[in-house]
Design an enzyme around this catalytic site. Structure first.
Site, PDB file in Angstrom:
ATOM      1  N   ASP A  81       6.084 -18.677  11.395  1.00 55.58           N
ATOM      2  CA  ASP A  81       4.654 -18.381  11.451  1.00 55.58           C
ATOM      3  C   ASP A  81       3.769 -19.547  11.024  1.00 55.58           C
ATOM      4  OD1 ASP A  81       4.991 -15.756  12.356  1.00 55.58           O
ATOM      5  OD2 ASP A  81       5.480 -15.090  10.336  1.00 55.58           O
ATOM      6  N   ARG A 133      12.565 -22.602  14.705  1.00 56.38           N
ATOM      7  CA  ARG A 133      11.476 -22.129  15.565  1.00 56.38           C
ATOM      8  C   ARG A 133      10.181 -22.880  15.204  1.00 56.38           C
ATOM      9  NH1 ARG A 133      11.928 -15.915  14.179  1.00 56.38           N
ATOM     10  NH2 ARG A 133      11.935 -16.898  12.116  1.00 56.38           N
ATOM     11  N   HIS A 193       5.504 -10.103   6.865  1.00 50.19           N
ATOM     12  CA  HIS A 193       6.354 -10.191   8.068  1.00 50.19           C
ATOM     13  C   HIS A 193       5.488 -10.797   9.175  1.00 50.19           C
ATOM     14  CE1 HIS A 193       9.651  -9.346  10.631  1.00 50.19           C
ATOM     15  NE2 HIS A 193       9.561  -8.036  10.763  1.00 50.19           N
ATOM     16  N   HIS A 199      11.348 -17.795   3.145  1.00 50.77           N
ATOM     17  CA  HIS A 199      12.050 -16.846   4.017  1.00 50.77           C
ATOM     18  C   HIS A 199      13.102 -16.098   3.217  1.00 50.77           C
ATOM     19  CE1 HIS A 199      14.116 -15.205   7.544  1.00 50.77           C
ATOM     20  NE2 HIS A 199      12.945 -15.390   8.137  1.00 50.77           N
ATOM     21  N   SER A 225      11.144  -5.213  11.001  1.00 48.87           N
ATOM     22  CA  SER A 225      10.860  -4.597  12.307  1.00 48.87           C
ATOM     23  C   SER A 225      12.145  -4.186  13.018  1.00 48.87           C
ATOM     24  CB  SER A 225      10.033  -5.533  13.190  1.00 48.87           C
ATOM     25  OG  SER A 225      10.577  -6.832  13.213  1.00 48.87           O
TER      26      SER A 225
HETATM   27  N1  HAX Z   1       4.225 -18.634  -1.545  1.00 48.69           N
HETATM   28  C1  HAX Z   1       4.181 -18.140  -2.811  1.00 48.69           C
HETATM   29  N2  HAX Z   1       5.173 -17.450  -3.370  1.00 48.69           N
HETATM   30  C2  HAX Z   1       6.292 -17.290  -2.648  1.00 48.69           C
HETATM   31  C3  HAX Z   1       6.436 -17.806  -1.345  1.00 48.69           C
HETATM   32  C4  HAX Z   1       5.321 -18.479  -0.783  1.00 48.69           C
HETATM   33  N3  HAX Z   1       5.326 -18.958   0.452  1.00 48.69           N
HETATM   34  N4  HAX Z   1       7.660 -17.482  -0.882  1.00 48.69           N
HETATM   35  C5  HAX Z   1       8.274 -16.777  -1.871  1.00 48.69           C
HETATM   36  N5  HAX Z   1       7.444 -16.659  -2.923  1.00 48.69           N
HETATM   37  C6  HAX Z   1       7.672 -15.921  -4.167  1.00 48.69           C
HETATM   38  C7  HAX Z   1       7.876 -14.446  -3.848  1.00 48.69           C
HETATM   39  O1  HAX Z   1       6.610 -13.790  -3.684  1.00 48.69           O
HETATM   40  C8  HAX Z   1       8.642 -13.972  -5.047  1.00 48.69           C
HETATM   41  O2  HAX Z   1       7.730 -13.818  -6.112  1.00 48.69           O
HETATM   42  P1  HAX Z   1       7.840 -12.573  -7.143  1.00 48.69           P
HETATM   43  O3  HAX Z   1       9.238 -12.648  -7.666  1.00 48.69           O
HETATM   44  O4  HAX Z   1       6.785 -12.855  -8.125  1.00 48.69           O
HETATM   45  O5  HAX Z   1       7.612 -11.352  -6.323  1.00 48.69           O
HETATM   46  C9  HAX Z   1       9.539 -15.172  -5.341  1.00 48.69           C
HETATM   47  O6  HAX Z   1       8.885 -16.306  -4.756  1.00 48.69           O
HETATM   48  C10 HAX Z   1      10.935 -15.060  -4.817  1.00 48.69           C
HETATM   49  O7  HAX Z   1      10.858 -14.840  -3.438  1.00 48.69           O
HETATM   50  P2  HAX Z   1      12.056 -15.309  -2.456  1.00 48.69           P
HETATM   51  O8  HAX Z   1      13.307 -14.673  -2.933  1.00 48.69           O
HETATM   52  O9  HAX Z   1      12.025 -16.788  -2.303  1.00 48.69           O
HETATM   53  O10 HAX Z   1      11.572 -14.709  -1.086  1.00 48.69           O
HETATM   54  P3  HAX Z   1      11.684 -13.198  -0.594  1.00 48.69           P
HETATM   55  O11 HAX Z   1      12.958 -13.046   0.145  1.00 48.69           O
HETATM   56  O12 HAX Z   1      11.385 -12.226  -1.659  1.00 48.69           O
HETATM   57  O13 HAX Z   1      10.437 -13.133   0.433  1.00 48.69           O
HETATM   58  C11 HAX Z   1       9.015 -13.891   2.144  1.00 48.69           C
HETATM   59  C12 HAX Z   1      10.461 -13.806   1.645  1.00 48.69           C
HETATM   60  C13 HAX Z   1       9.001 -14.417   3.560  1.00 48.69           C
HETATM   61  C14 HAX Z   1       8.393 -12.492   2.146  1.00 48.69           C
HETATM   62  C15 HAX Z   1       8.219 -14.838   1.200  1.00 48.69           C
HETATM   63  O14 HAX Z   1       8.776 -16.133   1.260  1.00 48.69           O
HETATM   64  C16 HAX Z   1       6.735 -14.893   1.506  1.00 48.69           C
HETATM   65  O15 HAX Z   1       5.985 -14.014   1.057  1.00 48.69           O
HETATM   66  N6  HAX Z   1       6.274 -15.916   2.323  1.00 48.69           N
HETATM   67  C17 HAX Z   1       4.900 -16.016   2.720  1.00 48.69           C
HETATM   68  C18 HAX Z   1       4.600 -15.006   3.798  1.00 48.69           C
HETATM   69  C19 HAX Z   1       5.291 -15.372   5.095  1.00 48.69           C
HETATM   70  O16 HAX Z   1       5.236 -16.484   5.562  1.00 48.69           O
HETATM   71  N7  HAX Z   1       5.943 -14.365   5.731  1.00 48.69           N
HETATM   72  C20 HAX Z   1       6.586 -14.546   7.040  1.00 48.69           C
HETATM   73  C21 HAX Z   1       8.086 -14.667   6.959  1.00 48.69           C
HETATM   74  C22 HAX Z   1       8.718 -14.812   8.318  1.00 48.69           C
HETATM   75  C23 HAX Z   1       8.643 -13.526   9.045  1.00 48.69           C
HETATM   76  O17 HAX Z   1       9.240 -12.513   8.746  1.00 48.69           O
HETATM   77  N8  HAX Z   1       7.842 -13.490  10.042  1.00 48.69           N
HETATM   78  O18 HAX Z   1       7.667 -12.341  10.671  1.00 48.69           O
END
Ligand code: HAX
Length: 425
Positions: free
Chosen positions: A364, A318, A263, A309, A233
């Site tokens: 979140d 947070r 996000h 994250h 964002s």
């Molecule tokens: N559950 C399952 N799998 C997860 C995970 C979770 N909570 N967190 C990471 N992973 C997976 C990723 O999907 C990725 O898988 P692939 O390689 O198969 O695509 C792998 O682990 C490596 O990911 P990472 O390097 O640890 O994390 P990223 O930087 O790629 O992604 C995310 C960060 C926040 C998007 C990710 O941890 C996620 O999807 N979390 C769940 C959704 C979430 O809570 N999002 C909110 C984040 C905070 C925010 O921005 N709020 O606005």
């Protein structure tokens, strides 16, 4: 001119003097290198953006203008807006002046409601909210002054005008959308005597006999306000604004990114996961049940929302702040108790999945259960709350970017063939 304009008028020459020699004398100093993995990996870890409003060290979490976010938990969101913009916490007189400024600007134009009413009644609240911001573009002071030939060193002032005009209407807009979208009755008028967060609570119309929901709302609006500038964002808002598309265009664009499930939408997904769990197990699940359910989620190819994250490698401070609030005010509520138990169980599950870099809760993971406790049960609305808060940070970042005279954003892309050739060298 308000105290905020005065303060920034003093600050910008100093900040420009700090930045100029870095650009001119140290401009060729290398601060980051980029690997092929990063090119294909969402630019993770590439240091290529400047953000002075906040930083997020992976081992500490959010620090706003040098102050760890936990130390801002008792502040008002408008105090944090001042802090984001100026780098200093405001005096009492300065907050009052800013509050007066916001009250004077807080009328949502009538045409906004007409547009929102014409939209499908089942539109996602974020679509209504982001559309409303875009529709108000005709109010932009920046665009008007730009069309009149505004000089470049005035850009920040017009962007600040837009920031204040937008911030002023966000609570009324968001609360009006809540009441309209979920059939809660007529809109409730703003009370000029209330602070920004308290007024938002009043206009939502859910009641707050003990004043706890207002405390939660202020905390929520502070905690989500900023998270450096590389997240979707913030980066989107900054990129669009760098083309001198005014803040109505750029904020709306950035918030469309916030609406993604990876996000800001994660807060709605997270509460859904918690409630789903409670339903499945007929109440707060045991640790074993939660462990099994987390594995079931992972094995079905879904993410456990609220965990992980892109930058953080610790429990998000947070989340800690929300957990502390919940323990004080919401203990015994099944949704909150499950959130607390998930925190005891899920990190150990995620640690077993090697690819997950951060097994800890992010912002979140807990907020939804607290909102639910105070009767805000429509979880498709939660990202709107996030958006109201995040608008403060991304707008402050835009004011600073325009004040420092940053140019249009334009990194270089390369085709896979080029990367293959480089890899072969
Ligand atoms: N559950 C399952 N799998 C997860 C995970 C979770 N909570 N967190 C990471 N992973 C997976 C990723 O999907 C990725 O898988 P692939 O390689 O198969 O695509 C792998 O682990 C490596 O990911 P990472 O390097 O640890 O994390 P990223 O930087 O790629 O992604 C995310 C960060 C926040 C998007 C990710 O941890 C996620 O999807 N979390 C769940 C959704 C979430 O809570 N999002 C909110 C984040 C905070 C925010 O921005 N709020 O606005």
């Amino acid at each position: 001119m308000s105290m905020l304009f005065d303060k920034l008028n003093q600050k910008f020459p100093l900040w420009r003097d700090e930045v100029k020699p870095l650009q001119k004398e140290k401009g060729d100093k290398v601060v980051s290198q980029v690997t092929i993995a990063q090119v294909y990996g969402g630019m993770r870890g590439v240091k290529s953006l400047v953000c002075d409003t906040s930083e997020v060290p992976p081992d500490k979490g959010l620090i706003i203008r040098g102050i760890p976010v936990k130390d801002l938990a008792e502040k008002l969101p408008e105090e944090v807006l001042w802090l984001l913009l100026t780098g200093e916490l405001p005096s009492e007189a300065e907050v009052k002046d800013l509050q007066k400024e916001l009250v004077a600007r807080n009328k949502v134009p009538d045409y906004v409601w007409a547009v929102l009413k014409a939209m499908p009644a089942d539109s996602h609240p974020m679509v209504l909210f982001n559309t409303a911001i875009l529709v108000m573009e005709k109010e932009s002071v920046f665009r008007k002054r730009y069309d009149e030939g505004m000089k470049k060193d005035e850009y920040w002032k017009a962007t600040l005008e837009d920031t204040l005009n937008i911030a002023a209407v966000l609570p009324a807009l968001a609360a009006g959308i809540y009441r309209m979208r979920f059939n809660k009755g007529d809109r409730i008028a703003s009370d000029p005597n209330l602070d920004w967060g308290a007024d938002y609570v009043k206009m939502l119309g859910l009641g707050d006999p003990k004043g706890e929901f207002t405390k939660l709302m202020r905390l929520y609006l502070v905690l989500h306000s900023d998270h450096e500038s590389g997240n979707v964002s913030a980066m989107t808002t900054a990129t669009v604004n760098s083309a001198l598309s005014d803040l109505y265009y750029s904020l709306s664009a950035g918030l469309n990114g916030l609406a993604g499930p990876l996000h800001g939408l994660a807060n709605q997904e997270c509460l859904a996961w918690v409630l789903e769990t409670n339903k499945k197990f007929g109440g707060v699940p045991t640790e074993q049940q939660l462990k099994d359910y987390a594995w079931e989620t992972l094995n079905s190819g879904r993410v456990v929302p609220g965990y992980g994250h892109a930058v953080l490698r610790i429990t998000d401070p947070r989340f800690d702040a929300f957990l502390a609030f919940g323990k004080k005010y919401c203990a015994g509520d099944p949704a909150f108790d499950t959130v607390a138990r998930v925190f005891d169980v899920v990190p150990n599950v995620l640690k077993e999945v090697q690819k997950i870099k951060d097994p800890w809760p992010n912002v979140d993971a807990g907020s939804g259960a607290l909102l639910y406790h105070y009767g805000l049960k429509e979880f498709s609305y939660y990202t709107v709350l996030f958006a109201v808060s995040r608008a403060l940070g991304v707008c402050a970042q835009a004011v600073i970017a325009r004040g420092l005279g940053l140019p249009i954003t334009r990194p270089k892309s390369v085709p896979t063939s080029w990367l293959k050739a480089e890899a072969a060298k």
